[in-house]
Enzyme design. Structure first.
Site, mmCIF file in Angstrom:
data_model
loop_
_atom_site.group_PDB
_atom_site.id
_atom_site.type_symbol
_atom_site.label_atom_id
_atom_site.label_comp_id
_atom_site.label_asym_id
_atom_site.label_seq_id
_atom_site.Cartn_x
_atom_site.Cartn_y
_atom_site.Cartn_z
ATOM 1 N N ASP A 14 -18.030 38.413 52.739
ATOM 2 C CA ASP A 14 -18.336 37.023 53.092
ATOM 3 C C ASP A 14 -17.623 36.028 52.186
ATOM 4 O OD1 ASP A 14 -20.007 37.745 55.152
ATOM 5 O OD2 ASP A 14 -21.838 37.641 53.941
ATOM 6 N N ARG A 93 -30.994 32.913 41.431
ATOM 7 C CA ARG A 93 -30.278 31.816 42.095
ATOM 8 C C ARG A 93 -30.290 30.512 41.299
ATOM 9 N NH1 ARG A 93 -28.869 36.297 43.918
ATOM 10 N NH2 ARG A 93 -28.275 36.549 46.092
ATOM 11 N N ASP A 122 -31.969 32.187 49.811
ATOM 12 C CA ASP A 122 -31.000 31.955 48.734
ATOM 13 C C ASP A 122 -30.270 30.619 48.876
ATOM 14 O OD1 ASP A 122 -31.662 34.280 47.397
ATOM 15 O OD2 ASP A 122 -30.229 35.498 48.516
#
Ligand code: ARG
Length: 399
Positions: A14, A93, A122
């Site tokens: 990704d 995160r 996220d």
């Protein structure tokens, strides 16, 4: 001049595709790789980022900060989301976002980009944190808006642009790892009825492969922080790793749950978190010994909200900081040693001691040396029960 963007980069498909995608839209890409103990080879990841088209790469060495300032705060709180999830992904995160904001400031970048989907937690955690720290930064989330909506179209795009595509188990499941544990989702696991296949687990042994004899460990805490195992001092990172290893060998810390995402959907999640599982059990046991009952009750309520704040990505917020002050105050007495038996997937506390223990044997004993004045109980019960006297007298009672 090109627009500068700091991209959270993992080296996976990704975020590699995102580098190309952003480059095509005239961005200059600064890749940010966060080391939160996932065990990646960052030299390789760095090379891949540059090869794919990033102008510059930063590796944020966040392991120490992550364990000491984040995981151990969650431990002091006994934070488990929906009673189960030790928040290994959720906690990374905010500090990743903080690292990205710092790099954006250093580089004079006005944009931050990430590869999170629009269905997950996220994205919220990264973006809310970035907003908390600097609301002027614009956020780009290509996966939420691009045309590459299927895995196949993404792979085609990658191949067309010379991005290497590996098809491994990692691609069947979505796996996220940090020092606090592993999160596994997707593939067959999306059917909540299906038992997780053994081969998804990376840190924990299945019960039929664990030792047939229990192992006992003693964990020492100093003001709520674990500092030693079996009398030997460990740095926070080493202590967590050590417990992952011993706990994992006994099959401890596998969690299979249906969880409520912030965006409103339920999802099936598998976690492995041996160290967190052992530490939270042991820490709670020491609190039961050293905290008064009103503090224990209130703190247990705080734990629920604290876990939710972490889950929702609200780490850098006023309430979170205020709760930290409360929690730290309670931890002043949480010093001592807890004995834990590790056996067949269970971490069971079998002993605890502390210089701040509120347990008084002379009050609790049923044997010689009892100092509890039982005659006081009669009057105590009269007054305690006074508000309820006869309150059920005329109610029909079910047998
Ligand atoms: N459901 C967990 C959470 O929201 C795990 C997320 C896993 N993330 C991932 N990128 N695979 O914290």
């Amino acid at each position: 001049m090109k627009k500068k963007v700091v991209l959270a980069y993992s080296g996976g498909l990704d975020t590699s595709v995102i580098i190309k995608w952003l480059a095509q839209r005239d961005y200059e890409i600064i890749a940010y790789c966060a080391d939160v103990g996932q065990g990646d080879d960052f030299d390789l990841v760095k090379k891949k980022a540059i090869k794919t088209g990033a102008k510059k790469v930063y590796v944020g060495n966040l392991q120490k900060e992550f364990v000491e300032d984040v995981c151990f705060k969650a431990l002091k709180a006994n934070a488990l989301y929906e009673d189960k999830y030790p928040l290994a992904t959720a906690m990374t995160r905010p500090i990743i976002a903080k690292g990205m904001v710092e790099v954006a400031h250093k580089e004079g970048a006005k944009y931050i980009a990430h590869g999170c989907t629009g269905k997950g937690n996220d994205q919220v955690r990264l973006e809310v944190t970035a907003r908390c720290l600097d609301s002027k930064l614009d956020i780009i989330a290509p996966v939420r808006e691009w045309e590459l909506t299927t895995r196949e179209s993404e792979i085609d795009y990658a191949k067309k642009h010379g991005i290497p595509v590996e098809v491994t188990k990692k691609k069947i499941y979505s796996i996220d790892r940090s020092l606090w544990g592993i999160s596994i989702e997707g593939g067959k696991l999306e059917d909540p009825q299906v038992e997780p296949p053994q081969d998804i687990y990376q840190m924990t042994k299945s019960i039929d492969k664990t030792p047939n004899k229990p192992e006992y460990i003693e964990i020492a805490f100093d003001k709520g922080i674990p500092v030693a195992i079996g009398g030997k001092k460990y740095s926070p990172i080493e202590l967590v790793k050590k417990l992952h290893k011993i706990g994992g060998d006994h099959g401890i810390g596998r969690i299979d749950m249906i969880e409520d995402r912030l965006v409103g959907i339920k999802s099936r999640e598998i976690y492995e978190a041996p160290a967190a599982t052992i530490l939270i059990e042991a820490h709670k046991a020491l609190e039961y010994l050293t905290l008064d009952r009103a503090s224990l009750k209130f703190k247990a309520q705080v734990a629920i909200d604290y876990a939710r704040l972490i889950y929702d990505g609200l780490w850098y917020t006023p309430l979170k900081h205020a709760l930290d002050a409360f929690i730290d105050k309670t931890q002043e007495k949480v010093t001592g040693i807890v004995r834990v038996k590790l056996y067949k997937g269970h971490a069971t506390v079998v002993g605890r001691k502390s210089e701040n223990s509120l347990y008084k044997e002379e009050l609790a004993t049923y044997s010689e040396g009892d100092k509890f004045d039982q005659s006081l109980s009669k009057g105590f019960i009269e007054l305690f029960g006074l508000p309820y006297r006869d309150s059920m007298k005329n109610e029909k009672r079910k047998k």
